[in-house]
Design a protein around this motif. Sequence first.
Motif, PDB file in Angstrom:
ATOM      1  N   GLU A  29       0.852  -1.211   0.000  1.00  0.00           N
ATOM      2  CA  GLU A  29       0.000   0.000   0.000  1.00  0.00           C
ATOM      3  C   GLU A  29       0.878   1.247   0.000  1.00  0.00           C
ATOM      4  O   GLU A  29       0.565   2.240  -0.651  1.00  0.00           O
ATOM      5  CB  GLU A  29      -0.899   0.044   1.248  1.00  0.00           C
ATOM      6  CG  GLU A  29      -1.940  -1.057   1.311  1.00  0.00           C
ATOM      7  CD  GLU A  29      -3.301  -0.644   0.776  1.00  0.00           C
ATOM      8  OE1 GLU A  29      -3.413   0.446   0.202  1.00  0.00           O
ATOM      9  OE2 GLU A  29      -4.231  -1.470   0.922  1.00  0.00           O
ATOM     10  N   LEU A 144      -1.599 -10.137  -5.412  1.00  0.00           N
ATOM     11  CA  LEU A 144      -2.010  -8.856  -6.015  1.00  0.00           C
ATOM     12  C   LEU A 144      -3.518  -8.844  -6.251  1.00  0.00           C
ATOM     13  O   LEU A 144      -4.162  -7.781  -6.142  1.00  0.00           O
ATOM     14  CB  LEU A 144      -1.213  -8.574  -7.302  1.00  0.00           C
ATOM     15  CG  LEU A 144      -1.540  -9.325  -8.595  1.00  0.00           C
ATOM     16  CD1 LEU A 144      -2.618  -8.630  -9.395  1.00  0.00           C
ATOM     17  CD2 LEU A 144      -0.288  -9.455  -9.437  1.00  0.00           C
ATOM     18  N   ASP A 145      -4.102 -10.003  -6.537  1.00  0.00           N
ATOM     19  CA  ASP A 145      -5.563 -10.068  -6.684  1.00  0.00           C
ATOM     20  C   ASP A 145      -6.246  -9.748  -5.355  1.00  0.00           C
ATOM     21  O   ASP A 145      -7.204  -8.980  -5.303  1.00  0.00           O
ATOM     22  CB  ASP A 145      -5.995 -11.466  -7.163  1.00  0.00           C
ATOM     23  CG  ASP A 145      -5.610 -11.719  -8.613  1.00  0.00           C
ATOM     24  OD1 ASP A 145      -5.329 -10.737  -9.342  1.00  0.00           O
ATOM     25  OD2 ASP A 145      -5.578 -12.901  -9.038  1.00  0.00           O
ATOM     26  N   THR A 148      -5.921  -6.097  -4.546  1.00  0.00           N
ATOM     27  CA  THR A 148      -6.840  -5.331  -5.404  1.00  0.00           C
ATOM     28  C   THR A 148      -8.254  -5.389  -4.817  1.00  0.00           C
ATOM     29  O   THR A 148      -8.955  -4.373  -4.744  1.00  0.00           O
ATOM     30  CB  THR A 148      -6.838  -5.919  -6.839  1.00  0.00           C
ATOM     31  OG1 THR A 148      -5.500  -5.891  -7.332  1.00  0.00           O
ATOM     32  CG2 THR A 148      -7.744  -5.130  -7.766  1.00  0.00           C
ATOM     33  N   ARG A 151      -8.639  -3.357  -1.585  1.00  0.00           N
ATOM     34  CA  ARG A 151      -8.728  -1.915  -1.854  1.00  0.00           C
ATOM     35  C   ARG A 151     -10.090  -1.546  -2.462  1.00  0.00           C
ATOM     36  O   ARG A 151     -10.612  -0.483  -2.222  1.00  0.00           O
ATOM     37  CB  ARG A 151      -7.589  -1.484  -2.786  1.00  0.00           C
ATOM     38  CG  ARG A 151      -6.244  -1.434  -2.047  1.00  0.00           C
ATOM     39  CD  ARG A 151      -5.085  -1.184  -2.979  1.00  0.00           C
ATOM     40  NE  ARG A 151      -5.169   0.075  -3.702  1.00  0.00           N
ATOM     41  CZ  ARG A 151      -4.864   1.270  -3.213  1.00  0.00           C
ATOM     42  NH1 ARG A 151      -4.461   1.374  -1.962  1.00  0.00           N
ATOM     43  NH2 ARG A 151      -4.974   2.354  -3.962  1.00  0.00           N
ATOM     44  N   ALA A 152     -10.643  -2.467  -3.258  1.00  0.00           N
ATOM     45  CA  ALA A 152     -11.929  -2.164  -3.911  1.00  0.00           C
ATOM     46  C   ALA A 152     -13.104  -2.297  -2.938  1.00  0.00           C
ATOM     47  O   ALA A 152     -14.062  -1.529  -3.009  1.00  0.00           O
ATOM     48  CB  ALA A 152     -12.134  -3.081  -5.114  1.00  0.00           C
ATOM     49  N   MET A 263     -12.631  -9.515 -12.797  1.00  0.00           N
ATOM     50  CA  MET A 263     -11.162  -9.609 -12.765  1.00  0.00           C
ATOM     51  C   MET A 263     -10.683 -10.614 -13.810  1.00  0.00           C
ATOM     52  O   MET A 263     -11.438 -11.483 -14.250  1.00  0.00           O
ATOM     53  CB  MET A 263     -10.682 -10.074 -11.387  1.00  0.00           C
ATOM     54  CG  MET A 263     -11.086  -9.150 -10.264  1.00  0.00           C
ATOM     55  SD  MET A 263     -10.526  -9.769  -8.673  1.00  0.00           S
ATOM     56  CE  MET A 263      -8.886  -9.074  -8.579  1.00  0.00           C
ATOM     57  N   LEU A 286     -11.800  -4.558 -12.876  1.00  0.00           N
ATOM     58  CA  LEU A 286     -10.614  -4.264 -12.051  1.00  0.00           C
ATOM     59  C   LEU A 286      -9.343  -4.709 -12.762  1.00  0.00           C
ATOM     60  O   LEU A 286      -8.272  -4.761 -12.158  1.00  0.00           O
ATOM     61  CB  LEU A 286     -10.730  -4.999 -10.708  1.00  0.00           C
ATOM     62  CG  LEU A 286     -11.821  -4.547  -9.739  1.00  0.00           C
ATOM     63  CD1 LEU A 286     -11.860  -5.484  -8.520  1.00  0.00           C
ATOM     64  CD2 LEU A 286     -11.563  -3.108  -9.273  1.00  0.00           C
ATOM     65  N   THR A 289      -6.478  -2.305 -12.807  1.00  0.00           N
ATOM     66  CA  THR A 289      -6.051  -2.083 -11.415  1.00  0.00           C
ATOM     67  C   THR A 289      -5.196  -3.255 -10.937  1.00  0.00           C
ATOM     68  O   THR A 289      -4.227  -3.071 -10.189  1.00  0.00           O
ATOM     69  CB  THR A 289      -7.284  -1.941 -10.490  1.00  0.00           C
ATOM     70  OG1 THR A 289      -8.208  -1.070 -11.120  1.00  0.00           O
ATOM     71  CG2 THR A 289      -6.918  -1.403  -9.137  1.00  0.00           C
ATOM     72  N   GLN A 290      -5.553  -4.470 -11.364  1.00  0.00           N
ATOM     73  CA  GLN A 290      -4.752  -5.637 -10.989  1.00  0.00           C
ATOM     74  C   GLN A 290      -3.301  -5.445 -11.439  1.00  0.00           C
ATOM     75  O   GLN A 290      -2.366  -5.725 -10.693  1.00  0.00           O
ATOM     76  CB  GLN A 290      -5.311  -6.916 -11.636  1.00  0.00           C
ATOM     77  CG  GLN A 290      -6.617  -7.404 -11.047  1.00  0.00           C
ATOM     78  CD  GLN A 290      -7.176  -8.577 -11.858  1.00  0.00           C
ATOM     79  OE1 GLN A 290      -7.958  -8.378 -12.773  1.00  0.00           O
ATOM     80  NE2 GLN A 290      -6.785  -9.789 -11.535  1.00  0.00           N
ATOM     81  N   ARG A 292      -1.699  -2.621 -12.132  1.00  0.00           N
ATOM     82  CA  ARG A 292      -1.039  -1.535 -11.377  1.00  0.00           C
ATOM     83  C   ARG A 292      -0.669  -1.992  -9.966  1.00  0.00           C
ATOM     84  O   ARG A 292       0.442  -1.766  -9.495  1.00  0.00           O
ATOM     85  CB  ARG A 292      -1.981  -0.325 -11.279  1.00  0.00           C
ATOM     86  CG  ARG A 292      -1.734   0.721 -12.364  1.00  0.00           C
ATOM     87  CD  ARG A 292      -2.386   2.033 -11.995  1.00  0.00           C
ATOM     88  NE  ARG A 292      -3.795   1.897 -11.698  1.00  0.00           N
ATOM     89  CZ  ARG A 292      -4.750   1.851 -12.634  1.00  0.00           C
ATOM     90  NH1 ARG A 292      -4.426   1.935 -13.907  1.00  0.00           N
ATOM     91  NH2 ARG A 292      -6.013   1.726 -12.289  1.00  0.00           N
ATOM     92  N   THR A 293      -1.619  -2.674  -9.323  1.00  0.00           N
ATOM     93  CA  THR A 293      -1.373  -3.155  -7.961  1.00  0.00           C
ATOM     94  C   THR A 293      -0.231  -4.176  -7.953  1.00  0.00           C
ATOM     95  O   THR A 293       0.526  -4.272  -6.980  1.00  0.00           O
ATOM     96  CB  THR A 293      -2.659  -3.811  -7.388  1.00  0.00           C
ATOM     97  OG1 THR A 293      -3.743  -2.903  -7.589  1.00  0.00           O
ATOM     98  CG2 THR A 293      -2.533  -4.126  -5.916  1.00  0.00           C
TER      99      THR A 293
END
Length: 319
Positions: A29, A144-145, A148, A151-152, A263, A286, A289-290, A292-293
């Motif tokens: 994070e 990472l999933d 993600t 965070r969502a 996803m 997402l 985002t996956q 990027r995360t």
Amino acid sequence: MDAPHPRRHLLAIGDLDPVQINRLFARAEGFITDGDTRPDLRGRLAGATLVNLFYENSTRTQSSFELAARRLGADVINMSPRTSSVAKGETLLDTAATLNAMGPDLLVIRHSASGAALLLSRKVTCSVINAGDGRHEHPTQALLDALTLRRAFGTIEGLRVAICGDIIHSRVARSNVVLLTLLGAEVRLIGPPTLAPKGAEDWGARVFHDMREGLKGANVVMMLRLQSERMEGAFIPSPREFFRFYGLDAEKLAWAAPGAKVMHPGPMNRGVEIESGVADLESRSLIETQVRTGVALRMAVLEDLARGDLDVNLKREGR
Ligand code: ASP
């Protein structure tokens, strides 16, 4: 950089407990930047060397590890078996011994054989990270999933996650079931009987062969690619038929909970397991985002392993 700890590896999700996972998430994070300015973190792993050893194709994972290492200031060597001595018949262990003699701190391996990362970890003195071994595990993808999702949704506890498609060949499915159930999610596996592993219920997930039934109330729909490179013989009548029953489109997504998120670990085969209309739907997807995360999560894994902060494998090593 502190002296690296030998024999600390990330080979499977089972190596981690919830405390270690939350520590990794907290570190990741800290690496996620939403604005344009990114702090200069190149001092964090300055002097460390990471070797990427990918025996199978990769776009996201390899570049993500490379970017993560460079952002922390590490040197990166990308070994391509196709253009290295592997193409001349060198075995995995001989290649490993050669690379090990060069003294890297971190070795990231992807291989088509389940157990390849574990085998390698017993032969080298640096930290080994499993970036996918056959159909066995892909721990950083699952991490990472999960990050993600956290965070969502704010939490993973109580989330209903449906993982759909080619379960039997998917290391992503396996690692995700272990991690998400450990973190309190209800995981469902949906796919045709030919693509659902026997005994999948023993993983702690419910198995469905009907999309409508399996998606009912799901907060997350994770689609998987048909892993044709691991298929010997026919597992589905045709990609068109597969899409009809198991491909995610707007109609099937409506069977999930209102606002359910989509996803996919990538690479996507549009029109086979997922339709562009849902893959690119900003309010629901997402998928970017996956990716990027993934960079932030891998930065956290690399730093933890290189600094010896991640107490993984203690169970495995019997300590
Ligand atoms: N990239 C993921 C993996 O390496 C998923 C896939 O290839 O379909 O397992």
